[in-house]
Design an enzyme around this catalytic site. Structure first.
Site, PDB file in Angstrom:
ATOM      1  N   SER A 306      57.664-106.552 -12.800  1.00 37.29           N
ATOM      2  CA  SER A 306      56.843-105.349 -12.798  1.00 37.29           C
ATOM      3  C   SER A 306      55.887-105.310 -11.607  1.00 37.29           C
ATOM      4  O   SER A 306      56.310-105.228 -10.466  1.00 37.29           O
ATOM      5  CB  SER A 306      56.091-105.267 -14.137  1.00 37.29           C
ATOM      6  OG  SER A 306      55.426-104.046 -14.283  1.00 37.29           O
ATOM      7  N   ASP A 317      59.190-105.773   2.333  1.00 36.40           N
ATOM      8  CA  ASP A 317      59.768-104.657   3.088  1.00 36.40           C
ATOM      9  C   ASP A 317      58.967-104.330   4.341  1.00 36.40           C
ATOM     10  O   ASP A 317      59.521-103.841   5.330  1.00 36.40           O
ATOM     11  CB  ASP A 317      59.871-103.416   2.200  1.00 36.40           C
ATOM     12  CG  ASP A 317      61.035-103.501   1.218  1.00 36.40           C
ATOM     13  OD1 ASP A 317      61.709-104.547   1.187  1.00 36.40           O
ATOM     14  OD2 ASP A 317      61.268-102.521   0.486  1.00 36.40           O
ATOM     15  N   LYS A 331      62.190-105.535 -13.127  1.00 39.95           N
ATOM     16  CA  LYS A 331      61.624-104.462 -13.961  1.00 39.95           C
ATOM     17  C   LYS A 331      61.048-103.396 -13.030  1.00 39.95           C
ATOM     18  O   LYS A 331      59.924-103.510 -12.551  1.00 39.95           O
ATOM     19  CB  LYS A 331      60.536-104.989 -14.891  1.00 39.95           C
ATOM     20  CG  LYS A 331      59.900-103.890 -15.757  1.00 39.95           C
ATOM     21  CD  LYS A 331      58.791-104.447 -16.630  1.00 39.95           C
ATOM     22  CE  LYS A 331      58.175-103.349 -17.481  1.00 39.95           C
ATOM     23  NZ  LYS A 331      57.343-102.412 -16.710  1.00 39.95           N
TER      24      LYS A 331
END
Length: 404
Positions: A306, A317, A331
């Protein structure tokens, strides 16, 4: 006669006021049937999957009208209805469960400060929290709790055990504990108000980190204090040449905490995007108010979920950190907490999220840049090759100058 009419008028006015108060007060007007119907409406309008798991959602609305008589009846009916969505994150919390969740969010509870779990039918201490009565009494991870206040824990659930261990500040709880092959030992521990810390900068005793490498363990995003604790940890490590951020076994928590923490580390880049049931996409971008530009390695594993994945995905990224460890849980869904009359609440999945590169990691997880396994032999020998790898990466780099 005049006084009688006056009393009747006064009584009638009180009755009218009572009716108005009840009619317009959702708590007082609430009935078990109305509670069930309110949950049905919330899911009908908010659940991220408009098909509600490819079913005719209308069939549930009046399914239990004739059998819901009490709040407990409503709770059972709601749980049955919600389970048809096949989404473990959309769940109903009765008043007791919601109260415990609020304690976690507020960052405190009454107890002895140990995390517990059941494995192979045994009630075990997962970890004592730092600077709590449980740690001070000498409880350790993997200790087995045989009895609580003289009663066997055989077959007990985690929730039932937690209820017995928690209690009013100043009262005592007795735990019969077995450690390895040692004889069971009785611990008498006084309960206290436990401040739940989300962040620790205490380096594990078996780790050998370079002096110029800092360590921050973020164990949860649940507490409202997590953001401030993390900021303080960054300040504490501001003189280090690099930082290890340990998100291993961090189950997540509040989305806002993940965004605020990412904002401390990113300079104007995208943090995360969310997509709702209508396909509307909203992108959260960092403000550029960077608190640390130090090189960073993030540790993740299969228990990182999460909000942990939002933070690690944003750092990966954007090229802000090197990710080390094992693939995360996967998740990629966002829940909203809906308060209900009577003290209950409903968690509803309302959005999915995408990493800055547009990746949907739900049921897929975040892949580490460098995969490192921890074996049973490593655990037995108190070795942490993931942490050691993170240290080696940072210690071997020519560190960039930081700016705060």
């Amino acid at each position: 006669m005049k006084n009688i009419w006056k009393k009747l008028a006064s009584t009638l006015l009180l009755l009218v006021m009572a009716y108005i108060t009840t009619a317009f007060n959702p708590v007082l007007a609430q009935t078990p049937q109305a509670l069930y119907d309110k949950v049905w409406k919330l899911i009908d309008t908010k659940f991220v999957d408009q098909t509600n798991n490819n079913q005719n959602w209308a069939r549930w609305r009046h399914k239990y009208d004739s059998v819901i008589k009490t709040d407990e009846d409503a709770y059972v009916a709601i749980d049955t209805m919600v389970s048809s969505l096949n989404d473990v994150y959309t769940k109903f919390l009765n008043p007791k469960e919601y109260g415990e969740e609020n304690d976690s969010i507020q960052g405190s509870l009454k107890g002895i400060g140990v995390q517990i779990g059941v494995r192979d039918g045994k009630l075990l201490i997962i970890a004592p929290l730092e600077d709590t009565p449980g740690e001070k009494a000498g409880l350790k991870a993997e200790d087995e709790i045989l009895e609580i206040d003289g009663k066997s824990t055989k077959g007990i659930t985690v929730d039932a055990a937690a209820d017995k261990i928690r209690g009013q500040e100043g009262t005592q709880v007795e735990l019969l504990v077995k450690r390895g092959n040692e004889e069971p030992k009785l611990y008498k521990i006084t309960r206290a108000n436990i401040e739940l810390k989300s962040v620790s900068t205490k380096v594990p005793k078996y780790a050998k980190l370079s002096p110029n490498v800092g360590y921050i363990r973020l164990s949860s995003f649940i507490s409202k204090n997590a953001t401030m604790e993390f900021q303080n940890a960054l300040i504490e490590n501001r003189d280090k040449d690099g930082i290890i951020l340990d998100l291993r076994s961090n189950p997540g928590g509040l989305l806002t905490n993940a965004i605020f923490i990412a904002d401390m580390l990113l300079d104007g880049q995208v943090i995360v995007s969310t997509v709702d049931r209508d396909g509307y996409k909203e992108t959260q971008r960092s403000t550029g108010k960077v608190l640390s530009r130090q090189p960073m390695v993030v540790l993740i594993n299969g228990g990182s979920a999460s909000a942990s994945e939002i933070l690690s995905g944003a750092l990966k990224d954007n090229g802000r950190a090197t990710i080390v460890g094992k693939k995360s849980f996967g998740k990629g869904l966002v829940q909203e907490i809906n308060k209900l009359p009577g003290g209950a609440a409903m968690h509803i999945t309302i959005q999915k999220y995408l990493t800055p590169n547009g990746t949907d990691i739900n049921k897929k997880g975040i892949e580490p840049d460098i995969e490192v396994e921890i074996t049973a032999d490593d655990i037995k020998a108190e070795r942490d090759p993931q942490l050691q790898k993170a240290n080696d990466i940072l210690a071997g780099k020519r560190m960039a100058k930081r700016r705060y």
